[in-house]
Design a protein around this motif. Structure first.
Motif, short mmCIF file in Angstrom:
data_model
loop_
_atom_site.label_atom_id
_atom_site.label_comp_id
_atom_site.label_asym_id
_atom_site.label_seq_id
_atom_site.Cartn_x
_atom_site.Cartn_y
_atom_site.Cartn_z
N MET A 165 0.81 -1.23 0.00
CA MET A 165 0.00 0.00 0.00
C MET A 165 0.84 1.28 0.00
O MET A 165 0.38 2.33 0.43
CB MET A 165 -0.98 0.02 1.18
CG MET A 165 -1.91 -1.15 1.20
SD MET A 165 -2.71 -1.32 -0.39
CE MET A 165 -4.01 -2.41 -0.01
N GLN A 166 2.07 1.19 -0.49
CA GLN A 166 2.95 2.35 -0.64
C GLN A 166 3.02 2.70 -2.13
O GLN A 166 2.75 1.87 -2.98
CB GLN A 166 4.35 2.03 -0.10
CG GLN A 166 4.38 1.69 1.38
CD GLN A 166 3.87 2.83 2.25
OE1 GLN A 166 4.27 3.98 2.07
NE2 GLN A 166 2.98 2.52 3.17
N PRO A 167 3.43 3.93 -2.45
CA PRO A 167 3.51 4.32 -3.86
C PRO A 167 4.55 3.50 -4.63
O PRO A 167 5.61 3.17 -4.10
CB PRO A 167 3.93 5.79 -3.81
CG PRO A 167 3.57 6.25 -2.44
CD PRO A 167 3.69 5.05 -1.55
N VAL A 168 4.22 3.16 -5.86
CA VAL A 168 5.14 2.49 -6.78
C VAL A 168 4.96 3.11 -8.16
O VAL A 168 3.83 3.43 -8.56
CB VAL A 168 4.90 0.96 -6.82
CG1 VAL A 168 3.51 0.61 -7.27
CG2 VAL A 168 5.92 0.26 -7.69
N THR A 169 6.07 3.34 -8.84
CA THR A 169 6.02 3.93 -10.18
C THR A 169 5.97 2.82 -11.22
O THR A 169 6.77 1.89 -11.18
CB THR A 169 7.26 4.81 -10.42
OG1 THR A 169 7.31 5.83 -9.41
CG2 THR A 169 7.21 5.46 -11.79
N VAL A 170 4.99 2.92 -12.12
CA VAL A 170 4.88 1.96 -13.22
C VAL A 170 4.97 2.73 -14.53
O VAL A 170 4.42 3.82 -14.67
CB VAL A 170 3.55 1.15 -13.16
CG1 VAL A 170 3.50 0.26 -11.95
CG2 VAL A 170 2.34 2.05 -13.18
N SER A 171 5.68 2.15 -15.47
CA SER A 171 5.76 2.74 -16.81
C SER A 171 4.59 2.20 -17.62
O SER A 171 4.43 0.99 -17.76
CB SER A 171 7.07 2.36 -17.48
OG SER A 171 8.13 3.02 -16.86
N VAL A 172 3.78 3.09 -18.11
CA VAL A 172 2.61 2.70 -18.90
C VAL A 172 2.85 3.16 -20.34
O VAL A 172 3.12 4.33 -20.59
CB VAL A 172 1.32 3.33 -18.33
CG1 VAL A 172 0.13 2.98 -19.19
CG2 VAL A 172 1.10 2.89 -16.90
N GLU A 173 2.78 2.20 -21.23
CA GLU A 173 2.93 2.49 -22.66
C GLU A 173 1.73 1.89 -23.37
O GLU A 173 1.37 0.74 -23.11
CB GLU A 173 4.21 1.87 -23.20
CG GLU A 173 5.46 2.41 -22.55
CD GLU A 173 6.73 1.75 -23.05
OE1 GLU A 173 6.68 1.07 -24.10
OE2 GLU A 173 7.76 1.93 -22.40
#
Length: 177
Positions: A76-84
């Motif tokens: 439940m912590q922030p995570v960065t995902v690359s969306v293409e």
């Protein structure tokens, strides 16, 4: 370059001329997408091509890329995902034309002269978001990493203590023959 404050475009004339646009849009200004994010920082980079194919179908094709911050479903912590995402939309006037559209295209019903390109890109990004976002095991919060380590130790201990309830039945069948 497309300015997000004036993103209303007339797609049919652009398709007739075969225009190509590049846009950089703020994630914070995409309200529906922002509701799904943990943080609304960053930008979306998009390239959009308007055209007409050999069958006379006017289309919008393009791609959009963004690094979005969502909530990890494990810690439940922030995570960065690359969306293409890549899309190819066939412009149609109504549902009947949408049914007849080639499988190469997703239908885009153009009932007005102007469309919001930012809203279109926002829709594509929402569809491209992962269903479940998580950190890599080693990057999750310390509590979760500790829990995963304990869980794997318990699993190996359980392997040794495992009881096979039908093992005796197998032995009985062997002895009976």
């Amino acid at each position: 370059m497309l300015n997000q404050s004036k993103d209303k475009l007339a797609p049919l004339p652009l398709a007739e001329r075969g225009e190509t646009l590049e846009a950089t849009l703020s994630v914070a200004k995409m309200e529906r997408l922002s509701e799904l994010l943990a943080e609304t920082t960053g930008e979306v980079v998009a390239k959009i091509e308007f055209g007409t194919d050999s069958e006379g179908i006017k289309y919008i094709s393009g791609s959009a890329n963004a690094d979005l911050v969502v909530e990890c479903q494990r810690c439940m912590q922030p995570v960065t995902v690359s969306v293409e995402t890549e899309f190819k939309l066939g412009m149609v006037a109504g549902e009947d034309e949408a049914q007849e559209l080639s499988e190469d295209y997703d239908p885009l019903i153009v009932s007005e002269e102007m469309i919001s390109l930012a809203a279109l890109i926002e829709d594509e990004l929402i569809l491209a978001l992962p269903l479940v976002s998580m950190h890599e095991d080693t990057n999750c919060s310390p509590y979760v990493s500790e829990y995963l380590a304990e869980d794997s130790e318990t699993e190996s201990e359980n392997e040794e203590d495992r009881v096979y309830p039908f093992a005796q039945l197998g032995e009985m069948l062997k002895n009976k023959q």
